[in-house]
Design a protein around this motif. Structure first.
Motif, PDB file in Angstrom:
ATOM      1  N   PHE A 269       0.870  -1.181   0.000  1.00 49.36           N
ATOM      2  CA  PHE A 269       0.000   0.000   0.000  1.00 49.36           C
ATOM      3  C   PHE A 269       0.906   1.231   0.000  1.00 49.36           C
ATOM      4  O   PHE A 269       1.709   1.416   0.924  1.00 49.36           O
ATOM      5  CB  PHE A 269      -0.897   0.003   1.232  1.00 49.36           C
ATOM      6  N   GLN A 270       0.794   2.040  -1.025  1.00 47.73           N
ATOM      7  CA  GLN A 270       1.718   3.154  -1.189  1.00 47.73           C
ATOM      8  C   GLN A 270       0.947   4.464  -1.333  1.00 47.73           C
ATOM      9  O   GLN A 270      -0.049   4.535  -2.058  1.00 47.73           O
ATOM     10  CB  GLN A 270       2.591   2.939  -2.434  1.00 47.73           C
ATOM     11  N   HIS A 271       1.438   5.495  -0.618  1.00 50.02           N
ATOM     12  CA  HIS A 271       0.874   6.843  -0.720  1.00 50.02           C
ATOM     13  C   HIS A 271       1.798   7.642  -1.636  1.00 50.02           C
ATOM     14  O   HIS A 271       2.938   7.933  -1.279  1.00 50.02           O
ATOM     15  CB  HIS A 271       0.729   7.471   0.656  1.00 50.02           C
ATOM     16  N   THR A 272       1.310   7.962  -2.794  1.00 52.86           N
ATOM     17  CA  THR A 272       2.193   8.442  -3.860  1.00 52.86           C
ATOM     18  C   THR A 272       2.628   9.890  -3.719  1.00 52.86           C
ATOM     19  O   THR A 272       3.621  10.290  -4.313  1.00 52.86           O
ATOM     20  CB  THR A 272       1.497   8.264  -5.224  1.00 52.86           C
ATOM     21  N   ASN A 273       1.897  10.706  -2.960  1.00 56.28           N
ATOM     22  CA  ASN A 273       2.240  12.137  -2.895  1.00 56.28           C
ATOM     23  C   ASN A 273       2.500  12.642  -1.487  1.00 56.28           C
ATOM     24  O   ASN A 273       2.559  13.840  -1.255  1.00 56.28           O
ATOM     25  CB  ASN A 273       1.139  12.974  -3.550  1.00 56.28           C
ATOM     26  N   PHE A 274       2.648  11.736  -0.524  1.00 51.31           N
ATOM     27  CA  PHE A 274       2.925  12.153   0.853  1.00 51.31           C
ATOM     28  C   PHE A 274       3.464  10.956   1.633  1.00 51.31           C
ATOM     29  O   PHE A 274       3.002   9.832   1.447  1.00 51.31           O
ATOM     30  CB  PHE A 274       1.653  12.682   1.523  1.00 51.31           C
ATOM     31  N   SER A 275       4.443  11.204   2.486  1.00 45.59           N
ATOM     32  CA  SER A 275       5.050  10.130   3.278  1.00 45.59           C
ATOM     33  C   SER A 275       4.263   9.904   4.562  1.00 45.59           C
ATOM     34  O   SER A 275       3.986  10.848   5.302  1.00 45.59           O
ATOM     35  CB  SER A 275       6.502  10.484   3.625  1.00 45.59           C
ATOM     36  N   THR A 276       3.898   8.655   4.797  1.00 48.18           N
ATOM     37  CA  THR A 276       3.206   8.284   6.034  1.00 48.18           C
ATOM     38  C   THR A 276       4.124   7.412   6.881  1.00 48.18           C
ATOM     39  O   THR A 276       5.208   7.008   6.453  1.00 48.18           O
ATOM     40  CB  THR A 276       1.903   7.540   5.726  1.00 48.18           C
ATOM     41  N   TYR A 277       3.674   7.126   8.116  1.00 46.53           N
ATOM     42  CA  TYR A 277       4.526   6.412   9.060  1.00 46.53           C
ATOM     43  C   TYR A 277       3.748   5.266   9.705  1.00 46.53           C
ATOM     44  O   TYR A 277       2.523   5.234   9.721  1.00 46.53           O
ATOM     45  CB  TYR A 277       5.021   7.374  10.154  1.00 46.53           C
ATOM     46  N   ASN A 278       4.521   4.325  10.250  1.00 51.78           N
ATOM     47  CA  ASN A 278       3.966   3.243  11.079  1.00 51.78           C
ATOM     48  C   ASN A 278       2.811   2.518  10.380  1.00 51.78           C
ATOM     49  O   ASN A 278       1.718   2.387  10.917  1.00 51.78           O
ATOM     50  CB  ASN A 278       3.477   3.793  12.423  1.00 51.78           C
ATOM     51  N   GLN A 279       3.083   2.066   9.177  1.00 50.19           N
ATOM     52  CA  GLN A 279       2.047   1.354   8.428  1.00 50.19           C
ATOM     53  C   GLN A 279       1.864  -0.044   9.013  1.00 50.19           C
ATOM     54  O   GLN A 279       2.829  -0.779   9.215  1.00 50.19           O
ATOM     55  CB  GLN A 279       2.433   1.263   6.956  1.00 50.19           C
ATOM     56  N   THR A 280       0.620  -0.425   9.285  1.00 54.69           N
ATOM     57  CA  THR A 280       0.307  -1.757   9.804  1.00 54.69           C
ATOM     58  C   THR A 280      -0.738  -2.404   8.903  1.00 54.69           C
ATOM     59  O   THR A 280      -1.602  -1.731   8.347  1.00 54.69           O
ATOM     60  CB  THR A 280      -0.231  -1.684  11.238  1.00 54.69           C
TER      61      THR A 280
ATOM     62  N   ASN B 283      -3.955  18.789  -0.719  1.00 54.57           N
ATOM     63  CA  ASN B 283      -5.379  18.768  -0.390  1.00 54.57           C
ATOM     64  C   ASN B 283      -5.954  17.365  -0.322  1.00 54.57           C
ATOM     65  O   ASN B 283      -7.007  17.163   0.264  1.00 54.57           O
ATOM     66  CB  ASN B 283      -6.163  19.595  -1.413  1.00 54.57           C
ATOM     67  N   GLU B 284      -5.280  16.411  -0.974  1.00 58.24           N
ATOM     68  CA  GLU B 284      -5.760  15.046  -0.925  1.00 58.24           C
ATOM     69  C   GLU B 284      -4.586  14.085  -0.997  1.00 58.24           C
ATOM     70  O   GLU B 284      -3.519  14.412  -1.529  1.00 58.24           O
ATOM     71  CB  GLU B 284      -6.761  14.759  -2.048  1.00 58.24           C
ATOM     72  N   LEU B 285      -4.798  12.900  -0.452  1.00 55.20           N
ATOM     73  CA  LEU B 285      -3.789  11.857  -0.430  1.00 55.20           C
ATOM     74  C   LEU B 285      -4.172  10.797  -1.457  1.00 55.20           C
ATOM     75  O   LEU B 285      -5.321  10.354  -1.509  1.00 55.20           O
ATOM     76  CB  LEU B 285      -3.708  11.228   0.970  1.00 55.20           C
ATOM     77  N   LEU B 286      -3.221  10.375  -2.281  1.00 55.38           N
ATOM     78  CA  LEU B 286      -3.450   9.349  -3.299  1.00 55.38           C
ATOM     79  C   LEU B 286      -2.825   8.043  -2.833  1.00 55.38           C
ATOM     80  O   LEU B 286      -1.641   8.006  -2.478  1.00 55.38           O
ATOM     81  CB  LEU B 286      -2.847   9.773  -4.638  1.00 55.38           C
ATOM     82  N   THR B 287      -3.610   6.988  -2.826  1.00 52.87           N
ATOM     83  CA  THR B 287      -3.136   5.685  -2.376  1.00 52.87           C
ATOM     84  C   THR B 287      -3.267   4.681  -3.508  1.00 52.87           C
ATOM     85  O   THR B 287      -4.322   4.598  -4.157  1.00 52.87           O
ATOM     86  CB  THR B 287      -3.948   5.195  -1.167  1.00 52.87           C
ATOM     87  N   THR B 288      -2.194   3.933  -3.777  1.00 53.28           N
ATOM     88  CA  THR B 288      -2.225   2.858  -4.756  1.00 53.28           C
ATOM     89  C   THR B 288      -1.804   1.564  -4.085  1.00 53.28           C
ATOM     90  O   THR B 288      -1.156   1.569  -3.038  1.00 53.28           O
ATOM     91  CB  THR B 288      -1.293   3.144  -5.942  1.00 53.28           C
ATOM     92  N   VAL B 289      -2.174   0.442  -4.710  1.00 52.09           N
ATOM     93  CA  VAL B 289      -1.773  -0.878  -4.239  1.00 52.09           C
ATOM     94  C   VAL B 289      -0.988  -1.549  -5.352  1.00 52.09           C
ATOM     95  O   VAL B 289      -1.459  -1.646  -6.494  1.00 52.09           O
ATOM     96  CB  VAL B 289      -2.993  -1.735  -3.859  1.00 52.09           C
ATOM     97  N   THR B 290       0.212  -1.975  -5.032  1.00 57.29           N
ATOM     98  CA  THR B 290       1.052  -2.696  -5.983  1.00 57.29           C
ATOM     99  C   THR B 290       1.139  -4.155  -5.560  1.00 57.29           C
ATOM    100  O   THR B 290       1.390  -4.440  -4.383  1.00 57.29           O
ATOM    101  CB  THR B 290       2.455  -2.083  -6.050  1.00 57.29           C
ATOM    102  N   ILE B 291       0.933  -5.078  -6.533  1.00 59.90           N
ATOM    103  CA  ILE B 291       0.928  -6.509  -6.243  1.00 59.90           C
ATOM    104  C   ILE B 291       2.204  -7.112  -6.821  1.00 59.90           C
ATOM    105  O   ILE B 291       2.433  -7.065  -8.032  1.00 59.90           O
ATOM    106  CB  ILE B 291      -0.306  -7.189  -6.856  1.00 59.90           C
ATOM    107  N   PHE B 292       3.061  -7.641  -5.949  1.00 60.25           N
ATOM    108  CA  PHE B 292       4.301  -8.262  -6.363  1.00 60.25           C
ATOM    109  C   PHE B 292       4.130  -9.785  -6.314  1.00 60.25           C
ATOM    110  O   PHE B 292       3.774 -10.328  -5.268  1.00 60.25           O
ATOM    111  CB  PHE B 292       5.448  -7.863  -5.425  1.00 60.25           C
ATOM    112  N   PRO B 293       4.402 -10.508  -7.413  1.00 57.09           N
ATOM    113  CA  PRO B 293       4.289 -11.983  -7.372  1.00 57.09           C
ATOM    114  C   PRO B 293       5.304 -12.579  -6.406  1.00 57.09           C
ATOM    115  O   PRO B 293       6.474 -12.211  -6.429  1.00 57.09           O
ATOM    116  CB  PRO B 293       4.594 -12.396  -8.812  1.00 57.09           C
ATOM    117  N   PHE B 294       4.868 -13.476  -5.528  1.00 62.70           N
ATOM    118  CA  PHE B 294       5.839 -14.141  -4.656  1.00 62.70           C
ATOM    119  C   PHE B 294       6.454 -15.346  -5.338  1.00 62.70           C
ATOM    120  O   PHE B 294       7.445 -15.889  -4.881  1.00 62.70           O
ATOM    121  CB  PHE B 294       5.228 -14.517  -3.306  1.00 62.70           C
ATOM    122  N   TYR B 295       5.855 -15.846  -6.429  1.00 60.73           N
ATOM    123  CA  TYR B 295       6.530 -16.733  -7.383  1.00 60.73           C
ATOM    124  C   TYR B 295       6.329 -16.085  -8.740  1.00 60.73           C
ATOM    125  O   TYR B 295       5.221 -15.744  -9.109  1.00 60.73           O
ATOM    126  CB  TYR B 295       5.922 -18.143  -7.402  1.00 60.73           C
TER     127      TYR B 295
END
Length: 802
Positions: A154-165, A194-206
């Motif tokens: 889970f990535q926030h593309t335009n702002f750095s966040t902390y303590n992601q769980t 004014n707004e936070l953009l969140t994307t999800v990147t899926i990495f294959p584990f195989y």
């Protein structure tokens, strides 16, 4: 190659459908004991993908083996399916299969969701939650094996966040789960979006086929800024309400801010103690009786600070009332008087001047000297409530035939609960000692000190109160704005012009003061002002409102040694007086300083302090002398840096007043800290005691009563320095002059007093400043700031477009 038909759909999987062909290849075969393990790679090709469909993913399933064929059939219907590994294990003529596979993401538009909006708050935790729906019959096991944590980002593309769980929970449908990523936003003062953009990147584990990484989103979260609490314009009108018996009134609490967090509590107090009457913003007082008169308090609490408003209700026993129902205007905050605006505004000025926020602390002489008065509150240095001391008695009104066509003000913030240094090093050590002492010390042995046994500190919540404006500080800033709007009515922009700007350093107390000044400035007007934040940054060089922070050579402790020598000297007689009457306790010099400071701080918090009556006129003059010594050496002529620190503002302001092309505003208001006023006066050459050396100006064994520098008259709360440009008409032409006011008192410019009202001709003033600028222009050099391409020797933010 064997053909294997595998029913991938278990009995409890209801959403899986549509089988498609997939090719497989045996890649590895091992014999371990009596067990044979075959690993078969399955290639994904020649199949269709159905939108809005699912795949049933399981870890272990029953299989049927048919020899002699070359195919395998699996149910695959996911848009984000990645790959499958199939392991066959032969043991005692039994066959089990293990399928390790990519989880499946819901393909519809609701698969990725996030917090729609966040109301930012400086103290409460600001978290953003992003949810992703997945379909996996073994999701809990995968989560425990840390597969999701490494495969989904889970990535926030335009702002750095902390303590992601990351957490997981099961939904209503079988094999349906929700992955929840929670992140902490951190310091909201750094948020410039004014707004936070969140994307999800899926990495294959195989990833044997090096399949492209898949991305979902963006998901958008709107940021709603936090607003500091402030008083609405109605505050001036509802501090005192006169109403007849039997009437019903509605009172709207004049506190505003971030409504998401703001909670209101109304209290009533006629006698001790006060008690709560409502949790609504608006109270309705029905069928008013004489018993209902008294004090009503509204407390606003937004979880970050408390702001208190106090109102007094007076119940009239006679029947005749003024036809102009002033309290009615006050009570209904939605009403606006659009007609007779000037008269209404004038009434507000009169009303506000009639309010006494503080008890007068006057020491008087014997009746044979009945003209003598010593106002303690005028001798508290930087802790003094605002007052005007026009010792030169020059008229602050524009001289006859002149009008002010441009002005610039530098203003100290309003009164605070307590300064951080004063609390940590002076007041709090005394409070700790006192709290222990009251358990076994009887202070009533000395009548003046008897209150100490029951006295409580006005600083009840240091974390919330240190360096925060008091309610009187906000009110006085509002009053200043109203007075300025009346004095400079023609300098304010018209409603159709660009928004008015006011500049402030970035601390909370200066910004709150600026906001209150704007509210007073535009009372009854449609136009609103804009506050321009100037960061209190060490790297800003001279382009700052806090040069004591950006100058590396500045030392805030300068002057403390000399001041403490004086404290040891003047406190001796006080200690002897107090300690001779009190047993089991000894006051120390720091206690004397703390009690004298509490006179000032408690007064601006509570309106009165019993500490003010503890000391004599001479002892208060000694206290004032203590801070005159300290500030003289720290931020005035006793520190060679002072004129260099003040010159950038003086030069920039001179340019504003002398050049109409550089700017589109006729009134420049700037709010900052107390240190700025003395360095500006030093840059201007005011209050200079040229005939004395530093040692003679401030001897440390006696008070120099002839000294010019008195900090109380310069840096009280809301102290200010103003430069006015006068446009004066004569029989031949109009000429421009400059006049300087310190706390509304006219201060003639040294060597240039030939203009009307002892003002200085603009050209002569420019020459005067240029000469001083030539002597004190090297801010970067004297502050030993390393010169780079970004070094700033000038103050330029007034001309920047915001």
């Amino acid at each position: 190659m064997s053909q294997i038909k595998i029913p991938l759909i278990p009995a409890d999987c209801l959403l899986c459908q549509s089988a498609y062909e997939v090719d497989i290849q045996l890649t590895d075969e091992q014999l371990i004991g009596n067990r044979t393990i075959q690993r078969i790679k399955i290639f994904l090709k020649n199949f269709e993908i159905e939108d809005s469909s699912y795949i049933c993913l399981i870890k272990i399933c029953p299989i049927i083996v048919e020899y002699g064929n070359d195919g395998i059939f699996l149910n695959i219907t996911s848009t984000l399916f990645s790959h499958v590994f199939l392991s066959l294990i032969y043991f005692n003529h039994s066959i089990l299969c293990s399928i390790q596979t990519r989880f499946t993401i819901f393909s519809n538009k609701t698969s990725l969701s996030c917090t729609n909006e966040i109301y930012l708050h400086p103290r409460l935790n600001n978290y953003i939650s992003t949810q992703l729906k997945i379909y996996n019959c073994r999701a809990n096991l995968f989560f425990e094996q840390n597969i999701y944590q490494t495969s989904i980002k889970f990535q926030h593309t335009n702002f750095s966040t902390y303590n992601q769980t990351l957490s997981i929970k099961s939904l209503e449908q079988i094999c349906e789960y929700l992955l929840d990523s929670t992140s902490y936003l951190g310091n909201i003062s750094t948020i410039e979006i004014n707004e936070l953009l969140t994307t999800v990147t899926i990495f294959p584990f195989y990833n044997p086929w090096k399949k492209d990484i898949q991305t979902l989103g963006p998901c958008r979260t709107k940021f709603i800024s936090y607003r500091d609490m402030f008083f609405t314009n109605d505050i001036v009108n509802i501090r005192n309400i006169n109403v007849e018996q039997g009437q019903t009134i509605q009172v709207h609490c004049p506190i505003n801010g971030s409504q998401k967090y703001l909670k209101y509590t109304w209290y009533y107090q006629r006698y001790q103690p006060k008690y709560q009457i409502s949790n609504n913003r608006t109270i309705i007082l029905r069928n008013i009786t004489e018993q209902m008169q008294g004090r009503y308090m509204c407390v606003g609490d937004d979880g970050n600070e408390l702001l208190e408003f106090e109102m007094t209700l007076h119940v009239l026993t006679h029947n005749k009332t003024n036809k102009i129902s002033f309290h009615f205007i006050i009570i209904n905050s939605t009403l606006r008087i659009m007609l007779f605006n000037k008269i209404y505004f004038f009434l507000l000025i009169i009303t506000i001047n009639g309010i006494h926020l503080y008890k007068e602390e006057i020491i008087r002489a014997h009746h044979t000297y009945d003209k003598y008065q010593f106002n303690i509150l005028h001798h508290l240095s930087g802790i003094a409530p605002y007052f005007e001391a026009n010792t030169d008695e020059l008229n602050p009104d524009p001289p006859e035939g002149c009008k002010v066509d441009k002005t610039a003000y530098l203003i100290r913030h309003g009164s605070v609960y307590v300064d951080d240094y004063d609390y940590d090093y002076i007041i709090n050590p005394f409070l700790k000692r006192l709290n222990k002492a009251v358990k076994y010390v009887d202070f009533s042995k000395l009548l003046k000190l008897s209150f100490l046994n029951k006295w409580t500190s006005p600083i009840t919540n240091p974390k919330q109160q240190i360096e925060r404006l008091t309610k009187s500080g906000i009110f006085e800033a509002l009053e200043l704005g109203m007075k300025l709007s009346y004095r400079y009515e023609k300098l304010l922009p018209k409603a159709n012009q660009t928004s008015f700007k006011i500049w402030t350093s970035s601390s909370k107390r200066t910004k709150q003061s600026a906001l209150a000044i704007i509210q007073g400035l535009f009372s009854g007007r449609k136009l609103n002002g804009k506050v321009i934040d100037i960061p209190e940054d060490k790297k800003r060089g001279a382009n700052t409102l806090t040069p004591t922070k950006s100058c590396q050579k500045y030392n805030a402790s300068k002057g403390s040694q000399e001041a403490n020598i004086w404290l040891q000297h003047y406190s001796k007689s006080i200690l002897k007086k107090f300690n001779s009457k009190i047993f089991n306790w000894n006051f120390i010099p720091n206690d004397i300083l703390a009690m004298q400071q509490l006179c000032g701080y408690e007064t601006v918090i509570r309106g009165y302090s019993p500490f003010c009556s503890l000391f004599t006129t001479e002892e208060w003059m000694s206290f004032e002398y203590y801070f005159d010594i300290k500030y003289y050496h720290e931020i005035f002529y006793g520190n060679y840096l002072s004129p260099y620190l003040g010159m950038p503002w003086v030069k920039a302001t001179t340019d504003l007043l002398s050049n109409d092309i550089l700017n589109n505003q006729n009134m420049y208001l700037t709010v900052t800290h107390r240190e700025m006023l003395p360095v500006i006066l030093a840059a201007l050459g005011f209050y200079h005691e040229s005939e004395y050396s530093n040692e003679k100006v401030f001897p440390l064994d006696e008070i120099n009563h002839e000294r010019i520098w008195r900090a109380s008259k310069v840096i009280p709360f809301l102290g200010r320095v103003a430069l006015e440009r006068l446009n004066c008409s004569s029989s031949h032409s109009n000429e421009l002059f400059i006049r300087i006011l310190v706390n509304s008192s006219v201060k003639p410019i040294p060597g240039c007093t030939q203009g009307p009202g002892e003002s200085c001709h603009l050209n002569q003033f420019i020459n005067y400043i240029n000469k001083r600028y030539h002597s004190y222009k090297d801010f970067t050099e004297v502050c030993q700031i390393k010169k780079t391409n970004h070094s700033i020797d000038h103050l330029t933010f007034y001309n920047k477009k915001h």
